[in-house]
Design a protein around this motif. Structure first.
Motif, PDB file in Angstrom:
ATOM      1  N   ALA A  41      25.569  54.330  37.119  1.00 21.82           N
ATOM      2  CA  ALA A  41      24.693  53.206  37.437  1.00 21.82           C
ATOM      3  C   ALA A  41      24.816  52.062  36.433  1.00 21.82           C
ATOM      4  CB  ALA A  41      23.238  53.670  37.492  1.00 21.82           C
ATOM      5  N   ALA A  42      25.314  52.352  35.211  1.00 21.25           N
ATOM      6  CA  ALA A  42      25.262  51.301  34.184  1.00 21.25           C
ATOM      7  C   ALA A  42      26.448  51.228  33.243  1.00 21.25           C
ATOM      8  CB  ALA A  42      23.986  51.478  33.349  1.00 21.25           C
ATOM      9  N   HIS A  43      27.340  52.202  33.249  1.00 17.66           N
ATOM     10  CA  HIS A  43      28.345  52.259  32.187  1.00 17.66           C
ATOM     11  C   HIS A  43      29.769  52.484  32.694  1.00 17.66           C
ATOM     12  CE1 HIS A  43      25.202  52.129  29.174  1.00 17.66           C
ATOM     13  NE2 HIS A  43      24.567  53.106  29.795  1.00 17.66           N
ATOM     14  N   THR A  44      30.071  52.002  33.882  1.00 15.98           N
ATOM     15  CA  THR A  44      31.440  52.121  34.376  1.00 15.98           C
ATOM     16  C   THR A  44      32.276  50.937  33.893  1.00 15.98           C
ATOM     17  OG1 THR A  44      31.057  50.883  36.420  1.00 15.98           O
ATOM     18  CG2 THR A  44      30.565  53.251  36.451  1.00 15.98           C
ATOM     19  N   ALA A  45      33.574  51.046  34.078  1.00 15.75           N
ATOM     20  CA  ALA A  45      34.463  49.949  33.706  1.00 15.75           C
ATOM     21  C   ALA A  45      34.143  48.690  34.496  1.00 15.75           C
ATOM     22  CB  ALA A  45      35.917  50.373  33.938  1.00 15.75           C
ATOM     23  N   GLU A  46      33.680  48.851  35.731  1.00 10.52           N
ATOM     24  CA  GLU A  46      33.311  47.679  36.533  1.00 10.52           C
ATOM     25  C   GLU A  46      32.152  46.919  35.895  1.00 10.52           C
ATOM     26  OE1 GLU A  46      33.984  50.663  37.752  1.00 10.52           O
ATOM     27  OE2 GLU A  46      35.847  50.168  38.825  1.00 10.52           O
ATOM     28  N   HIS A  47      31.171  47.654  35.359  1.00 14.24           N
ATOM     29  CA  HIS A  47      30.070  46.999  34.651  1.00 14.24           C
ATOM     30  C   HIS A  47      30.595  46.236  33.423  1.00 14.24           C
ATOM     31  CE1 HIS A  47      27.761  50.246  36.763  1.00 14.24           C
ATOM     32  NE2 HIS A  47      26.925  49.252  36.947  1.00 14.24           N
ATOM     33  N   ARG A  48      31.479  46.858  32.652  1.00 16.67           N
ATOM     34  CA  ARG A  48      31.981  46.218  31.435  1.00 16.67           C
ATOM     35  C   ARG A  48      32.861  45.011  31.766  1.00 16.67           C
ATOM     36  NH1 ARG A  48      28.497  48.870  30.080  1.00 16.67           N
ATOM     37  NH2 ARG A  48      28.534  50.662  28.672  1.00 16.67           N
ATOM     38  N   ALA A  49      33.659  45.116  32.819  1.00 15.02           N
ATOM     39  CA  ALA A  49      34.523  43.990  33.180  1.00 15.02           C
ATOM     40  C   ALA A  49      33.682  42.774  33.563  1.00 15.02           C
ATOM     41  CB  ALA A  49      35.456  44.384  34.317  1.00 15.02           C
ATOM     42  N   ALA A  50      32.595  43.010  34.289  1.00 12.53           N
ATOM     43  CA  ALA A  50      31.702  41.905  34.653  1.00 12.53           C
ATOM     44  C   ALA A  50      31.057  41.312  33.403  1.00 12.53           C
ATOM     45  CB  ALA A  50      30.634  42.391  35.630  1.00 12.53           C
ATOM     46  N   GLN A  51      30.671  42.178  32.450  1.00 14.51           N
ATOM     47  CA  GLN A  51      30.087  41.692  31.202  1.00 14.51           C
ATOM     48  C   GLN A  51      31.097  40.878  30.406  1.00 14.51           C
ATOM     49  OE1 GLN A  51      28.773  45.307  29.331  1.00 14.51           O
ATOM     50  NE2 GLN A  51      27.007  45.557  30.669  1.00 14.51           N
ATOM     51  N   LEU A  52      32.340  41.378  30.327  1.00  8.54           N
ATOM     52  CA  LEU A  52      33.369  40.655  29.590  1.00  8.54           C
ATOM     53  C   LEU A  52      33.618  39.288  30.216  1.00  8.54           C
ATOM     54  CD1 LEU A  52      35.562  40.400  27.454  1.00  8.54           C
ATOM     55  CD2 LEU A  52      37.110  41.636  29.003  1.00  8.54           C
ATOM     56  N   GLU A  53      33.709  39.239  31.524  1.00  6.33           N
ATOM     57  CA  GLU A  53      33.922  37.968  32.207  1.00  6.33           C
ATOM     58  C   GLU A  53      32.804  36.976  31.870  1.00  6.33           C
ATOM     59  OE1 GLU A  53      33.276  36.642  36.711  1.00  6.33           O
ATOM     60  OE2 GLU A  53      34.969  38.037  36.500  1.00  6.33           O
ATOM     61  N   ALA A  54      31.563  37.440  31.916  1.00  3.48           N
ATOM     62  CA  ALA A  54      30.426  36.569  31.607  1.00  3.48           C
ATOM     63  C   ALA A  54      30.471  36.117  30.149  1.00  3.48           C
ATOM     64  CB  ALA A  54      29.114  37.287  31.908  1.00  3.48           C
ATOM     65  N   MET A  55      30.841  37.023  29.231  1.00  4.11           N
ATOM     66  CA  MET A  55      30.923  36.664  27.815  1.00  4.11           C
ATOM     67  C   MET A  55      32.000  35.608  27.572  1.00  4.11           C
ATOM     68  SD  MET A  55      30.688  40.393  26.006  1.00  4.11           S
ATOM     69  CE  MET A  55      29.324  41.505  26.335  1.00  4.11           C
ATOM     70  N   LEU A  56      33.157  35.769  28.198  1.00  2.00           N
ATOM     71  CA  LEU A  56      34.242  34.810  28.005  1.00  2.00           C
ATOM     72  C   LEU A  56      33.860  33.438  28.547  1.00  2.00           C
ATOM     73  CD1 LEU A  56      37.331  37.064  28.869  1.00  2.00           C
ATOM     74  CD2 LEU A  56      36.596  36.297  26.600  1.00  2.00           C
ATOM     75  N   ARG A  57      33.170  33.420  29.680  1.00  4.24           N
ATOM     76  CA  ARG A  57      32.741  32.138  30.239  1.00  4.24           C
ATOM     77  C   ARG A  57      31.693  31.475  29.330  1.00  4.24           C
ATOM     78  NH1 ARG A  57      35.310  31.719  34.921  1.00  4.24           N
ATOM     79  NH2 ARG A  57      35.631  33.548  36.250  1.00  4.24           N
ATOM     80  N   ALA A  58      30.781  32.286  28.791  1.00  2.50           N
ATOM     81  CA  ALA A  58      29.771  31.743  27.875  1.00  2.50           C
ATOM     82  C   ALA A  58      30.424  31.222  26.599  1.00  2.50           C
ATOM     83  CB  ALA A  58      28.728  32.810  27.552  1.00  2.50           C
ATOM     84  N   ALA A  59      31.421  31.951  26.095  1.00  2.00           N
ATOM     85  CA  ALA A  59      32.117  31.514  24.883  1.00  2.00           C
ATOM     86  C   ALA A  59      32.874  30.217  25.131  1.00  2.00           C
ATOM     87  CB  ALA A  59      33.071  32.605  24.409  1.00  2.00           C
ATOM     88  N   ARG A  60      33.419  30.071  26.334  1.00  2.00           N
ATOM     89  CA  ARG A  60      34.129  28.834  26.655  1.00  2.00           C
ATOM     90  C   ARG A  60      33.161  27.649  26.673  1.00  2.00           C
ATOM     91  NH1 ARG A  60      37.895  29.090  31.769  1.00  2.00           N
ATOM     92  NH2 ARG A  60      35.900  29.301  32.842  1.00  2.00           N
ATOM     93  N   ARG A  61      31.967  27.865  27.238  1.00  2.00           N
ATOM     94  CA  ARG A  61      30.962  26.800  27.238  1.00  2.00           C
ATOM     95  C   ARG A  61      30.534  26.462  25.813  1.00  2.00           C
ATOM     96  NH1 ARG A  61      29.025  29.920  31.612  1.00  2.00           N
ATOM     97  NH2 ARG A  61      27.409  30.827  30.268  1.00  2.00           N
ATOM     98  N   ASP A  62      30.323  27.512  25.000  1.00  2.00           N
ATOM     99  CA  ASP A  62      29.884  27.304  23.625  1.00  2.00           C
ATOM    100  C   ASP A  62      30.961  26.605  22.806  1.00  2.00           C
ATOM    101  OD1 ASP A  62      27.899  28.005  21.411  1.00  2.00           O
ATOM    102  OD2 ASP A  62      29.732  28.915  20.643  1.00  2.00           O
ATOM    103  N   LYS A  63      32.212  26.939  23.082  1.00  7.03           N
ATOM    104  CA  LYS A  63      33.343  26.378  22.335  1.00  7.03           C
ATOM    105  C   LYS A  63      33.399  24.863  22.460  1.00  7.03           C
ATOM    106  CE  LYS A  63      38.426  26.711  22.485  1.00  7.03           C
ATOM    107  NZ  LYS A  63      38.756  27.178  21.140  1.00  7.03           N
ATOM    108  N   THR A  64      33.000  24.351  23.600  1.00  3.32           N
ATOM    109  CA  THR A  64      33.093  22.906  23.824  1.00  3.32           C
ATOM    110  C   THR A  64      32.017  22.126  23.072  1.00  3.32           C
ATOM    111  OG1 THR A  64      31.670  22.995  25.783  1.00  3.32           O
ATOM    112  CG2 THR A  64      34.038  23.302  26.125  1.00  3.32           C
ATOM    113  N   THR A  65      31.005  22.841  22.548  1.00  5.60           N
ATOM    114  CA  THR A  65      29.889  22.146  21.898  1.00  5.60           C
ATOM    115  C   THR A  65      29.958  22.186  20.380  1.00  5.60           C
ATOM    116  OG1 THR A  65      28.473  24.108  21.867  1.00  5.60           O
ATOM    117  CG2 THR A  65      28.411  22.727  23.854  1.00  5.60           C
TER     118      THR A  65
END
Length: 366
Positions: free
Chosen positions: A332-356
């Protein structure tokens, strides 16, 4: 997005937990529509034990010395994100090169965070230096909890986030097999884990010769005195992990000393064993309740008496309830699919933060 990973190894699971972690995460990441290039240092001890020389979910390329990475300089520059892993040989040099070459997000994935920080405290810069940390736009950490604040406050990481290990739920499932052992342990030898293994498996084996035990993993010293009822397996490849766990009434989770001190550091083996339906007995550390609930989903032990109390309990229905509850939680919470979605969100957030924020002053220019 296009992701370039410079990691310890993807091709070989021999003597490390990195390969199975990367395989599960990157397979799920690719299934989300992303493109992945994995660059691995060509080392003889992995070359002799490559159980995934040609992954079907990403491109795997090998390089010799760090200078050889220039062959992929254009791809690194064009990537949306570049991620350097812990324990990469010449990791400081590789990290500098990645930070200079990357035009997108440059991240560090630490699958060994407490060990890394303990090394830095001692001035050991085997694969990461304090000067490099602010230059990584994102620090993905195997460890959560207070460690994340420490990385940002003391070491200057602009963004530190927990990215726990996970399990490939399609590969790790219960297998119909006979019960071969009452308690098993799967892990490479580590001096700081060995006293716990002695206390929670070898001592119970000596006290209960009628029970059967197994320890699987390489690099154990020849002088270890193994009780007669402990079966030694030098290596169990990932493809055979489900059968290994399914043949165990219980399996043991042992945590490295630095990770016990930091807490919030669940190992990949914990997720894999629970997904295979093997009830887990674990040593005790802060944050374990964030993953599995002690008492109902995982059992905690401090000594041989605690372990034997569990193993000698004839209530197999209770064992099955624990195994089922843990498997449901992991799926329910700890599969690779969960982590891949988290990684994708983190990378997108880091890209937004990088521009500022200005980058030129944050990245090491050496």
């Amino acid at each position: 997005m296009k992701l370039v990973v410079l990691g310890l190894t993807l091709s070989s699971s021999w003597g490390n937990g990195h390969a199975t972690t990367f395989r599960a995460l990157l397979r799920a990441f690719a299934q989300r529509g992303h493109e992945v290039l994995f660059l691995e240092r060509d080392k003889p001890w992995y070359a002799a034990h490559r159980d995934m020389p040609a992954p079907d979910f990403c491109r795997l390329e090998l390089y010799g010395e760090p200078a050889g990475l220039r062959r992929w300089q254009d791809e690194i520059a064009a990537a949306d994100a570049v991620m350097v892993g812990s324990y990469v040989p010449d990791g400081v040099t590789v990290g500098r090169m990645a930070q200079r070459m990357a035009e997108g997000v440059c991240a560090f994935y630490d699958i060994d965070t407490p060990v890394t920080l303990a090394k830095l405290e001692k001035g050991d810069e085997e694969y990461l230096s304090p000067a490099l940390i602010p230059g990584y736009d994102l620090y993905c950490s195997f460890t959560g909890g207070p460690t994340l604040e420490l990385l940002m406050r003391r070491y200057g990481s602009p963004m530190a986030r927990a990215l726990y290990c996970s399990v490939d739920a399609a590969a790790y499932q219960p297998v119909e097999t006979g019960r071969r052992w009452d308690l098993s342990y799967l892990g490479t030898y580590s001096p700081d884990r060995q006293p716990v293994l002695e206390r929670l498996l070898l001592e119970p084996a000596r006290r209960a010769p009628q029970l059967r035990f197994a320890v699987a993993g390489p690099q154990y010293p020849a002088e270890i005195d193994w009780p007669a009822n402990v079966e030694r397996l030098e290596h169990v490849p990932p493809s055979e992990h489900p059968a290994f766990y399914s043949a165990s009434r219980y399996t043991l989770n042992v945590t490295r000393a630095d990770m016990v001190r930091a807490g919030f550091s669940p190992s990949v083996r914990l997720f894999e064993a629970a997904a295979c339906g093997a009830p887990v007995i674990s040593d005790r550390w802060n944050g374990i309740e964030d993953v599995l609930e002690p008492g109902s989903e995982i059992l905690l032990a401090d000594g041989a008496e605690d372990v034997l109390r569990v193993l000698l309990n004839p209530d197999e229905a209770a064992r099955d309830r624990q195994a089922g509850a843990a498997r449901r939680k992991i799926l329910a919470a700890h599969t690779a699919e969960h982590r891949a979605a988290q990684l994708e969100a983190m990378l997108r957030a880091a890209r937004r933060d990088k521009t500022t924020r200005p980058q030129a002053q944050e990245r090491e220019s050496a």
